[in-house]
Each structure stands twice: as C-alpha cells, then as structure tokens.
Design a protein around this motif. Structure first.
Motif, short mmCIF file in Angstrom:
data_model
loop_
_atom_site.label_atom_id
_atom_site.label_comp_id
_atom_site.label_asym_id
_atom_site.label_seq_id
_atom_site.Cartn_x
_atom_site.Cartn_y
_atom_site.Cartn_z
N LYS A 69 0.85 -1.21 0.00
CA LYS A 69 0.00 0.00 0.00
C LYS A 69 0.88 1.25 0.00
CE LYS A 69 -3.77 -2.16 2.44
NZ LYS A 69 -4.09 -2.53 3.81
N ALA A 70 1.87 1.27 0.90
CA ALA A 70 2.71 2.47 1.05
C ALA A 70 3.45 2.79 -0.25
CB ALA A 70 3.70 2.27 2.19
N ASN A 71 3.89 1.74 -0.97
CA ASN A 71 4.69 1.94 -2.19
C ASN A 71 3.85 1.92 -3.47
OD1 ASN A 71 7.62 1.95 -1.21
ND2 ASN A 71 6.74 0.16 -0.17
N LYS A 72 2.52 1.75 -3.29
CA LYS A 72 1.58 1.70 -4.44
C LYS A 72 2.02 0.67 -5.47
CE LYS A 72 -0.31 6.38 -4.15
NZ LYS A 72 0.42 7.12 -3.15
N TRP A 73 2.45 -0.53 -5.00
CA TRP A 73 2.87 -1.58 -5.93
C TRP A 73 1.68 -2.15 -6.70
CZ3 TRP A 73 6.19 -4.29 -1.63
CH2 TRP A 73 7.44 -3.67 -1.56
N HIS A 74 0.51 -2.12 -6.09
CA HIS A 74 -0.66 -2.76 -6.68
C HIS A 74 -1.76 -1.72 -6.84
CE1 HIS A 74 0.91 -6.71 -4.64
NE2 HIS A 74 1.63 -6.33 -5.68
N PRO A 75 -2.70 -1.96 -7.81
CA PRO A 75 -3.77 -0.97 -7.99
C PRO A 75 -4.71 -0.90 -6.79
CG PRO A 75 -3.95 -2.78 -9.58
CD PRO A 75 -2.77 -3.08 -8.74
N GLN A 76 -5.55 0.15 -6.78
CA GLN A 76 -6.38 0.41 -5.60
C GLN A 76 -7.41 -0.67 -5.32
OE1 GLN A 76 -7.93 4.37 -5.99
NE2 GLN A 76 -6.61 5.09 -4.32
N TRP A 77 -7.86 -1.38 -6.41
CA TRP A 77 -8.90 -2.40 -6.18
C TRP A 77 -8.35 -3.60 -5.41
CZ3 TRP A 77 -7.86 -7.22 -8.04
CH2 TRP A 77 -7.02 -7.35 -9.15
N VAL A 78 -7.02 -3.70 -5.31
CA VAL A 78 -6.41 -4.81 -4.57
C VAL A 78 -6.41 -4.44 -3.09
CG1 VAL A 78 -4.30 -6.16 -4.30
CG2 VAL A 78 -4.95 -5.36 -6.56
N THR A 79 -7.25 -5.12 -2.29
CA THR A 79 -7.33 -4.77 -0.87
C THR A 79 -7.12 -5.97 0.06
OG1 THR A 79 -9.73 -4.98 -0.91
CG2 THR A 79 -8.84 -2.76 -1.23
N THR A 80 -7.64 -7.17 -0.30
CA THR A 80 -7.47 -8.30 0.62
C THR A 80 -6.08 -8.90 0.44
OG1 THR A 80 -8.20 -10.05 -0.88
CG2 THR A 80 -9.93 -8.86 0.32
N THR A 81 -5.65 -9.65 1.44
CA THR A 81 -4.32 -10.27 1.37
C THR A 81 -4.23 -11.20 0.16
OG1 THR A 81 -4.40 -10.25 3.76
CG2 THR A 81 -2.58 -11.42 2.78
N MET A 82 -5.31 -11.96 -0.10
CA MET A 82 -5.28 -12.90 -1.22
C MET A 82 -5.23 -12.17 -2.56
SD MET A 82 -4.84 -15.88 -2.15
CE MET A 82 -4.89 -16.84 -0.66
N GLU A 83 -5.93 -11.03 -2.64
CA GLU A 83 -5.83 -10.22 -3.87
C GLU A 83 -4.39 -9.73 -4.06
OE1 GLU A 83 -10.31 -8.29 -4.43
OE2 GLU A 83 -8.84 -7.25 -3.19
N HIS A 84 -3.77 -9.30 -2.97
CA HIS A 84 -2.37 -8.84 -3.07
C HIS A 84 -1.47 -9.98 -3.53
CE1 HIS A 84 -2.19 -4.70 -1.73
NE2 HIS A 84 -3.07 -4.96 -0.78
N LEU A 85 -1.70 -11.17 -2.94
CA LEU A 85 -0.85 -12.32 -3.32
C LEU A 85 -1.03 -12.66 -4.80
CD1 LEU A 85 -1.04 -14.90 -0.41
CD2 LEU A 85 1.01 -13.92 -1.43
#
Ligand code: SAM
Length: 233
Positions: free
Chosen positions: A152-168
């Motif tokens: 989140k801090a580094n904006k590696w992923h788009p905003q719609w990615v919020t849950t841990t599994m979405e991030h993974l």
C-alpha cells in the motif's frame, strides 16, 4: 480512431477468449516489428569491450549503462524473449532489475539467462533482482501485515487490490485485465533464492551468491521487497 472502432466491434463480436487472443496477437505483431528495427539499429552500434548493460531497464536511468528494454526511449529496443543483437563476451556487468519474472518459466527464463552468460566476459557479473516471494508468503502464513502495508505504502498494486489474497494473486500474476500497456507487464513466475540460484547455475554461471541491496547500483525504489542475487561467469 479507426483502431478504436475496430476494437469496439471486435470486443462486441468475439468471445472474451477470442478477443484476448486477438489482443495478444496485436501485441506480438508489434513486438516483432519493434524487435526487427531494434536489431538493425543494434547491429550499427559500436560495441566496446567492457560495456555495462542494464537489461529490462524500463524508464530507470543508469548513467554509464547501455539500456535495453522493449519500452520506447532506451538505447537498444528489442524483445528480450529473442536472441539479443549484442556481441559475445562484450560486457563487464549486466544489471537486471525486476525483469526475469516477466518471462515464462523455465523455457524463456533459461534462454534469457543463457544470453546474459553469452554476453558477459569471463569473470563478468550479472546483478539481478526480482520480487521477493518468500516475504509475502511468510506474512500470509503467519498472519503478519508488513508486506501488505509495504504494497500500500509503495503503491505496488492498484487500488482495487485490498485483501491479502488479492495482493498475493497480484504479486504472482500482475494480471493485465485492467491494463492497457500490454502483456509484457504480466508476471509469469515467482522466485525465491533457491529457485533463482538453480536457474542461474543451469545457465552456466560459476558463482552464484545472494547479495544485499547496493546503493548507487540498484534502483532506490527496489530496496524494499526485492531478492538480490549476484552471479559470475
Ligand atoms: C517491472 S519493469 C522493471 C523496470 C526497471 N528495471 C525497474 O526496476 O523499475 C519490467 C520491464 O521489463 C520489460 N519487459 C518485459 N517483457 C519484455 C520483453 N519480452 N522484452 C523486452 N522488455 C520486456 C518491460 O518493458 C518493463 O520495462
């Protein structure tokens, strides 16, 4: 304009699968065309022994390095899945940051690392970094949040990615469903130190060692979340 209309017609008339394949084909045809031009230009260059290469450089500026990527504005603009138009044993150093994970594994990754090995002089160094996949997995298994916080801090992923599994999932695939910049941006494989060492050794590197982030060499935005490896021919 015409392309926009054709695209809308294709999107409406084709199945999602067929539309995606058409999109891929367009990308591949562009890649072939850009690659051919890049090869012609690279062959005209004077290649000085001892050159330093930044391969898969993207927009990162590295003074003293010849920058190689598919994106516009680099010194050698080619498709890195194909043989590189650069002479054998010419390079002292190859820097390659967050590129390898964009290649299919094992075939394309192996072919690319063999190319790096061919370009390096004996004793020359390949300095690699890739996204560190152990960190997110450890955080997931142990219910820790620091990797997700860093995303989140580094904006590696788009905003719609919020849950841990979405991030993974995004970490593994960097899917292009919502991207317009083409399938070269997708992640095709995730590495840990053991696997990276294995592929580097298979490509012929004599010494392979995990290394630390090096200020002044590695891009500052790669300090967090990367697995750094050094390999010597
Ligand atoms: C995540 S970016 C890394 C850029 C930079 N090294 C950095 O660390 O910020 C991945 C780069 O790989 C390039 N790339 C991916 N597939 C490629 C291919 N087949 N041929 C050439 N470049 C490719 C993309 O154009 C993009 O610049």
């Amino acid at each position: 304009m015409a392309t926009g209309i054709m695209d809308r017609i294709a999107r409406r008339g084709l199945s999602p699968f067929a539309y995606e394949r058409l999109h891929d084909l367009k990308g591949e045809l562009k890649a072939m065309w850009v690659h051919r031009r890049g090869v012609r230009e690279a062959r005209k260059r004077t290649w000085t022994p001892g050159v330093k290469l930044n391969i898969g450089c993207g927009p990162v500026i590295t003074p003293g390095y010849v920058r190689v990527d598919f994106c516009p504005g680099v010194d050698v603009r080619v498709d890195l899945r194909r043989p590189l138009p650069i002479p054998d044993a010419i390079a002292d150093v190859i820097l390659c940051e967050h590129f390898l994970e964009h290649l299919r594994y094992p075939g394309q990754a192996h072919a690319f690392l063999k190319q790096c090995h061919r370009l390096l002089r004996p004793g020359g160094q390949l300095l690699l970094s890739v996204p560190d996949t152990r960190w997110p997995m450890e955080c997931y298994v142990h219910g820790r949040t620091e990797w997700q916080d860093a995303c989140k801090a580094n904006k590696w992923h788009p905003q719609w990615v919020t849950t841990t599994m979405e991030h993974l999932n995004y970490h593994f695939r960097q899917q292009d469903d919502d991207r317009t910049d083409g399938h070269f941006e997708c992640h095709r494989f995730a590495y840990d130190a053991e696997t990276l060492e294995k592929v580097l050794r298979k490509a012929g590197f004599a010494t392979v060692e995990r290394r630390a982030f090096e200020p002044g060499l590695d891009a500052p935005h790669r300090e967090i979340g990367s697995l750094f490896m050094g390999a010597r021919k």
